[in-house]
Design a protein around this motif. Structure first.
Motif, PDB file in Angstrom:
ATOM      1  N   SER A 179       9.094  67.329  -0.256  1.00  0.00           N
ATOM      2  CA  SER A 179      10.107  68.068  -0.994  1.00  0.00           C
ATOM      3  C   SER A 179      10.274  67.426  -2.369  1.00  0.00           C
ATOM      4  N   ALA A 180      11.160  67.966  -3.165  1.00  0.00           N
ATOM      5  CA  ALA A 180      11.390  67.406  -4.503  1.00  0.00           C
ATOM      6  C   ALA A 180      12.857  67.532  -4.842  1.00  0.00           C
ATOM      7  N   ARG A 181      13.352  66.586  -5.608  1.00  0.00           N
ATOM      8  CA  ARG A 181      14.742  66.611  -6.062  1.00  0.00           C
ATOM      9  C   ARG A 181      14.867  65.701  -7.277  1.00  0.00           C
ATOM     10  N   HIS A 182      16.059  65.710  -7.886  1.00  0.00           N
ATOM     11  CA  HIS A 182      16.305  64.772  -8.977  1.00  0.00           C
ATOM     12  C   HIS A 182      16.450  63.365  -8.400  1.00  0.00           C
TER      13      HIS A 182
ATOM     14  N   ASP B  19      17.953  59.824  -7.660  1.00  0.00           N
ATOM     15  CA  ASP B  19      19.347  59.364  -7.636  1.00  0.00           C
ATOM     16  C   ASP B  19      19.463  58.129  -8.536  1.00  0.00           C
ATOM     17  N   PHE B  20      20.677  57.579  -8.605  1.00  0.00           N
ATOM     18  CA  PHE B  20      20.917  56.500  -9.561  1.00  0.00           C
ATOM     19  C   PHE B  20      20.031  55.288  -9.277  1.00  0.00           C
TER      20      PHE B  20
ATOM     21  N   PRO C  78      17.108  59.525 -16.988  1.00  0.00           N
ATOM     22  CA  PRO C  78      18.042  60.326 -16.188  1.00  0.00           C
ATOM     23  C   PRO C  78      17.562  61.774 -16.145  1.00  0.00           C
ATOM     24  N   GLY C  79      17.691  62.408 -14.990  1.00  0.00           N
ATOM     25  CA  GLY C  79      17.233  63.792 -14.867  1.00  0.00           C
ATOM     26  C   GLY C  79      15.787  63.894 -14.412  1.00  0.00           C
TER      27      GLY C  79
ATOM     28  N   ILE D 224      12.468  63.770 -11.970  1.00  0.00           N
ATOM     29  CA  ILE D 224      12.243  64.372 -10.663  1.00  0.00           C
ATOM     30  C   ILE D 224      11.431  63.422  -9.786  1.00  0.00           C
TER      31      ILE D 224
ATOM     32  N   LEU E  63       9.109  63.415  -6.160  1.00  0.00           N
ATOM     33  CA  LEU E  63       8.539  64.048  -4.975  1.00  0.00           C
ATOM     34  C   LEU E  63       8.930  63.164  -3.803  1.00  0.00           C
TER      35      LEU E  63
ATOM     36  N   ALA F 260       7.643  62.330 -10.167  1.00  0.00           N
ATOM     37  CA  ALA F 260       6.783  63.504 -10.319  1.00  0.00           C
ATOM     38  C   ALA F 260       5.986  63.455 -11.615  1.00  0.00           C
TER      39      ALA F 260
END
Lengths: 241, 241
Positions: B190-193, B195-196, B206-207, B209, B211, B234
């Motif tokens: 899956s993929a998401r931003h 985290d800190f 920051p921001g 992505i 995988l 990513a």
């Protein structure tokens, strides 16, 4: 513009808050049905004002990740991602069977063009060879779950575009060309932010992420049939190998 | 705050411009060595002022995607993503061989904890069973390329953490436990931003992505050995099936 909307590293605070809460849910810190902390507590945790927290919650509600209940607070709704299996035998419809009530493919457009270096390499053609290019998307229970651009050798599939519109199944179109079976030669998976067109066609919020799969399918003789670039909204889909 | 920095959909304009240019490069519209359009043209294309365009280019330069040459303009430098192969036989070091000069694994921390429902299910254990948890990352040519959290049954691997620190190879540690061979049972992508913590440890903007791969490895008898949650930036990595 208030402090709460100022961009830190190019990402607005309300988006950072929404991301953090989504991560808590995806990571299992917050489970389906859990009540979120109050707006006041979230505002404290993120050093934000309540207006900003409310905006983050509104975004999550729009995504279907949380739901506010009148007078009771905001609750986690499980993020239901569809799992798309990738293997030797990868069939879109089969792979998602049982995960969605309705699954439809939509042809958006098609054209005949000359293969770029990249498309030619994937299909084992000389650059500039005529290829059919189709743009399509698929929708599960009314929600867009993928957006594909597919290239095929024109010589072998001169009227692929017309047939896929009619049959809406790649497997059936290949059968109509007397291709009894086909398999996945390779899949390359990456991720990036959705571009403007994807944001629109997949009905995503700006800044949303897409998983990108680059796939080559081959016939039983190993001849490349198609090269497909498919974008899956990361918030709705995961790929399973 | 100027108009150029205002957030549209929570993403600052300079970030949108950087994303769009990166997409042109990844998508092949701009090739390695190509000169980018002038700042004035880019400002026109994105309805932005030149300050904003300059900020987008500075970000891309920092990522190593473009490079400004004194008096000549800004040029595309190919985005070199490493390809990590995923299959039945997935070995981190083998998979990346030849793609990087140096490849090191770094143990960050470890602890013994009780398996959550999710970890227990992946490892075929009862929830609450003792598991070893290790936090690690890997670095290719000085650049972080993955951040992993791995769980293993404590009973079978009581001193896994000490051995992995010493041997720095999962395959070797498994061998030291007399596991001759192991294979990948499943990988979920899956993929998401980021985290800190990931932003910090992987040295991301920051921001950015990630995988995310969730992988279960099993021994020759089909017994689960490890459950690993690995985050790949990513912009630096792609997964190949």
């Amino acid at each position: 513009m208030t402090k709460s909307q100022s961009a830190s590293g190019g990402v607005a605070l309300w988006r950072q808050i929404a991301d953090a809460i989504r991560l808590d849910i995806v990571g299992g810190k917050l489970a389906n049905g859990d009540r979120l902390p109050t707006e006041a507590l979230l505002a404290e945790r993120f050093s934000a004002n309540r207006h900003t927290v409310r905006r983050a919650l509104a975004v999550l509600a729009e995504e279907g990740v949380v739901a506010a209940e009148q007078g009771r607070g905001t609750f986690v709704k499980s993020i239901r991602r569809l799992s798309y299996p990738i293997g030797k035998r990868t069939r879109f419809r089969e792979g998602l069977r049982g995960q969605a009530g309705s699954l439809t493919s939509v042809s958006i457009s098609d054209k005949i063009e000359n293969a770029t270096a990249r498309v030619a390499e994937a299909l084992g053609l000389k650059p500039g060879t005529k290829v059919v290019r189709t743009e399509s998307m698929s929708v599960a229970d009314g929600v867009p779950i993928s957006r594909s651009t597919t290239w095929l050798p024109y010589r072998r599939f001169p009227d692929f575009a017309a047939r896929i519109k009619e049959m809406q199944s790649t497997t059936m179109v290949f059968q109509s060309y007397e291709i009894a079976d086909y398999s996945r030669a390779s899949t390359r998976i990456s991720a990036r932010h959705a571009d403007f067109e994807e944001t629109r066609s997949l009905n995503l919020a700006p800044g949303a992420i897409v998983l990108v799969s680059e796939a080559v399918d081959i016939d039983l003789e190993g001849e490349p049939l198609s090269y497909a670039l498919t974008r899956f909204p990361a918030e709705r889909m995961e790929l399973v190998v």
